[in-house]
Motif scaffolding. Structure first.
Motif, short mmCIF file in Angstrom:
data_model
loop_
_atom_site.label_atom_id
_atom_site.label_comp_id
_atom_site.label_asym_id
_atom_site.label_seq_id
_atom_site.Cartn_x
_atom_site.Cartn_y
_atom_site.Cartn_z
N ALA A 58 47.85 61.87 38.85
CA ALA A 58 47.61 61.63 37.43
C ALA A 58 46.68 60.43 37.25
O ALA A 58 45.71 60.47 36.48
CB ALA A 58 48.93 61.41 36.70
N TYR A 59 46.97 59.37 37.98
CA TYR A 59 46.13 58.17 37.92
C TYR A 59 44.69 58.50 38.30
O TYR A 59 43.74 58.17 37.58
CB TYR A 59 46.71 57.10 38.85
N VAL A 60 44.52 59.18 39.42
CA VAL A 60 43.18 59.49 39.90
C VAL A 60 42.42 60.34 38.91
O VAL A 60 41.28 60.03 38.53
CB VAL A 60 43.26 60.19 41.28
N GLU A 61 43.05 61.42 38.44
CA GLU A 61 42.35 62.33 37.54
C GLU A 61 42.03 61.66 36.21
O GLU A 61 40.95 61.82 35.65
CB GLU A 61 43.18 63.61 37.31
N LEU A 62 42.98 60.89 35.70
CA LEU A 62 42.76 60.20 34.43
C LEU A 62 41.53 59.29 34.51
O LEU A 62 40.62 59.37 33.70
CB LEU A 62 44.00 59.39 34.05
N LEU A 63 41.52 58.45 35.52
CA LEU A 63 40.45 57.45 35.60
C LEU A 63 39.10 58.04 35.98
O LEU A 63 38.06 57.50 35.63
CB LEU A 63 40.84 56.35 36.61
N PHE A 88 36.38 37.64 32.37
CA PHE A 88 36.46 37.80 33.82
C PHE A 88 37.55 38.79 34.20
O PHE A 88 37.32 39.74 34.96
CB PHE A 88 36.71 36.45 34.49
N TRP A 89 38.75 38.57 33.67
CA TRP A 89 39.86 39.44 34.08
C TRP A 89 39.72 40.84 33.52
O TRP A 89 40.10 41.82 34.16
CB TRP A 89 41.21 38.82 33.72
N ALA A 90 39.15 40.95 32.32
CA ALA A 90 38.91 42.29 31.77
C ALA A 90 37.99 43.06 32.70
O ALA A 90 38.24 44.22 33.04
CB ALA A 90 38.29 42.18 30.38
N ALA A 91 36.92 42.39 33.16
CA ALA A 91 35.96 43.05 34.05
C ALA A 91 36.61 43.41 35.38
O ALA A 91 36.49 44.54 35.86
CB ALA A 91 34.76 42.13 34.28
N VAL A 92 37.33 42.44 35.97
CA VAL A 92 37.92 42.67 37.29
C VAL A 92 38.99 43.77 37.24
O VAL A 92 38.99 44.69 38.07
CB VAL A 92 38.51 41.36 37.86
N VAL A 93 39.86 43.70 36.25
CA VAL A 93 40.92 44.71 36.17
C VAL A 93 40.31 46.08 35.89
O VAL A 93 40.64 47.08 36.53
CB VAL A 93 41.96 44.33 35.08
N GLY A 94 39.36 46.12 34.94
CA GLY A 94 38.73 47.39 34.61
C GLY A 94 38.03 48.01 35.82
O GLY A 94 38.25 49.17 36.16
N LEU A 95 37.21 47.21 36.49
CA LEU A 95 36.47 47.72 37.66
C LEU A 95 37.43 48.15 38.77
O LEU A 95 37.25 49.20 39.38
CB LEU A 95 35.51 46.64 38.19
N SER A 96 38.46 47.34 39.03
CA SER A 96 39.39 47.65 40.12
C SER A 96 40.14 48.94 39.86
O SER A 96 40.24 49.81 40.73
CB SER A 96 40.41 46.52 40.31
N VAL A 97 40.68 49.07 38.65
CA VAL A 97 41.45 50.27 38.31
C VAL A 97 40.55 51.50 38.37
O VAL A 97 40.94 52.55 38.87
CB VAL A 97 42.09 50.10 36.92
N PHE A 98 39.32 51.34 37.88
CA PHE A 98 38.39 52.46 37.85
C PHE A 98 37.96 52.85 39.27
O PHE A 98 38.06 54.01 39.67
CB PHE A 98 37.16 52.07 37.03
N GLU A 99 37.53 51.87 40.04
CA GLU A 99 37.06 52.17 41.40
C GLU A 99 38.21 52.60 42.30
O GLU A 99 38.03 53.39 43.22
CB GLU A 99 36.36 50.96 42.01
#
Lengths: 217, 260
Positions: A58-63, A88-99
């Motif tokens: 679910a995580y993979v498909e959603l993102l 900074f944290w918005a960027a890091v969390v967003g990029l990490s979760v997405f990648e």
């Protein structure tokens, strides 16, 4: 006719240098966090308990099916409404979760590409599932996953330019700021582009060297 | 030592791997399992170490009932060694590391002790001096001998062999069978799926013949091979005895081995 004003650029080198460091910073932190998250989600997708597999899928498909920009907005403006979220944290969390979602797929493919017999041999020697993964499957999977992982990391460095949208002062945002002052888009963005190119090429070369080093019979 | 009672394994799609097989292997015995492909030989072996789950029946290994919900398969597998047709050596580890890894991870032996055990075993299967080779640098026969040594390094009480020589070039079959014969001679309890008639005749006490998941015939190995009682078993034996090279490892003047 376009008039070149390259002489305008050098005065901004300190600014561009600082922005390059910030791009590197969020990229490196996101590569590390995204890889950890992706490795975990990848393992969850191949382990035997069905609900856990489903959760990871679910995580993979959603993102993988929404734009990164939206993820960044959700974190910065959405979560930001409840508690303070720094750019900074918005960027890091967003990029990490997405990648992480993409790394998870690479990890899963890598693990599944290892011959089934390897797991059976490890299990029949008395190793638990986790021990077999850790000592037998994952080391082989990692080696095979290096080329696609590099591609993913290069993507991440380029994707980090979207952090400009949550007002993190990385290369892209600083480029826009400089351009609005001197109105020389080619000079500014070609300079920025050259820096992205150099960063990404270095990453590719580093991993090619690493691959060669790991290549054993 | 191994007691299989009414073991059945059904695959998705409804067809059976094995159906109601009852079989006992006593301590120190070598039992050969024969049968056409798809007859359930491998499935039977894989049920004994839990690579396949039983749908019905039970298997008792050295007093441990192993197909129960609460079975600790890791514990069982420590006592049951398995050798595969495709070797399944760990390709990124040397021959020595293939033997030391499971010892240190599962048996928690100190590295030095694991190495000593590994060296001795590699020596025993005739691979002294090749400890630092990677699997890709070994011949098929050598790989299979490493695989046997790797299983032995865990000090199993029982060894399962799933067509250990079927993926080997003819000239390498003998070196693997030699190792297995020595092992049987030392009193290891062995369950061997093989089509090597010579080995079955000379080394196995008993043999069973499976067809379509059923145990069709069981008896002393020589009788089963030379005087099968059932038509199906007889037809099978005739086929494999007639195949070119089918008796290549039979003891005889032409053989370079010491089977006689």
């Amino acid at each position: 006719m376009y008039t070149w004003h390259w002489e305008q650029i050098p005065q901004y080198f300190p600014l561009i240098g600082a922005a390059t460091l910030r791009t590197l910073q969020i990229s490196v932190v996101s590569i590390v966090l995204g890889s950890l998250l992706g490795a975990l989600a990848g393992l969850m997708r191949v382990q035997p308990v069905r609900p856990i597999r489903f959760l990871a899928a679910a995580y993979v498909e959603l993102l993988r099916n929404i734009p990164l920009m939206l993820v960044l907005y959700l974190i910065y403006f959405g979560l930001g409404a409840f508690f303070p979220v720094s750019p900074f944290w918005a960027a890091v969390v967003g990029l990490s979760v997405f990648e992480g979602a993409y790394v998870a797929e690479i990890a899963r493919a890598g693990i599944e590409s290892v011959d089934r017999g390897q797991m059976e041999a490890a299990r029949s020697l008395g190793m638990s599932w986790l021990q077999s993964m850790r000592h037998v499957i994952v080391p082989q999977a990692v080696r095979r996953s290096l080329p696609p992982l590099t591609g993913q990391f290069v993507s991440l460095v380029k994707d980090s330019s979207l952090a400009s949208l949550v007002s993190y002062e990385e290369l892209m945002l600083v480029g826009r700021q400089i351009n609005s002052r001197i109105f020389s888009p080619f000079e500014v963005f070609l300079t920025i582009g050259a820096i992205y190119f150099a960063l990404c090429l270095t990453l590719s070369l580093l991993s090619r060297w690493q691959e060669a080093r790991l290549a054993r019979p | 030592m191994v007691s299989i009672r009414g073991a059945s394994r059904r695959f998705s799609g409804g067809h059976y791997g094995v159906r109601g097989i009852t079989l006992d292997v006593s301590r120190g015995e070598t039992l050969v399992v024969m049968g056409p492909s798809g007859s359930g030989k491998s499935t039977l072996l894989r049920c004994v170490n839990g690579l396949e789950r039983l749908d019905e029946g039970e298997i008792i290994i050295d007093g441990m009932r192993v197909n129960h919900e609460t079975t600790d398969w890791n514990k069982v597998r420590e006592e049951v060694g398995m050798v595969f047709q495709g070797f399944h050596l760990f390709p990124n580890r040397t021959a020595l590391e293939n033997l030391t890894l499971p010892q240190t991870v599962v048996r928690r032996r100190p590295a030095a002790e694991a190495k000593t055990v590994a060296r001795a075993l590699l020596d025993r299967v005739g691979l002294g001096g090749k400890e630092s080779r990677f699997p890709a640098e070994l011949s098929g026969g050598e790989k299979q001998r490493v695989a046997i040594a790797r299983a032995l390094a865990m000090n199993p009480k029982i060894m399962l062999f799933d067509e250990p020589t079927s993926a080997l070039d003819p000239e390498m079959i003998l070196e693997v069978l030699e190792v297995m014969r020595d092992l049987a001679g030392e009193g290891m309890t062995m369950l061997v799926v093989t089509h090597e008639i010579g080995f079955a005749r000379e080394v196995a006490q008993r043999a069973v013949f499976l067809d379509e998941g059923l145990l069709v015939e069981a008896g002393p190995a020589r009788d089963l091979i030379d005087r099968p009682e059932t038509a199906r078993c007889r037809a099978f034996m005739q086929r494999i005895l007639r195949r070119p090279g089918g008796e290549s490892v039979r003891p005889g003047p032409a053989s370079e081995s010491s089977w006689t």
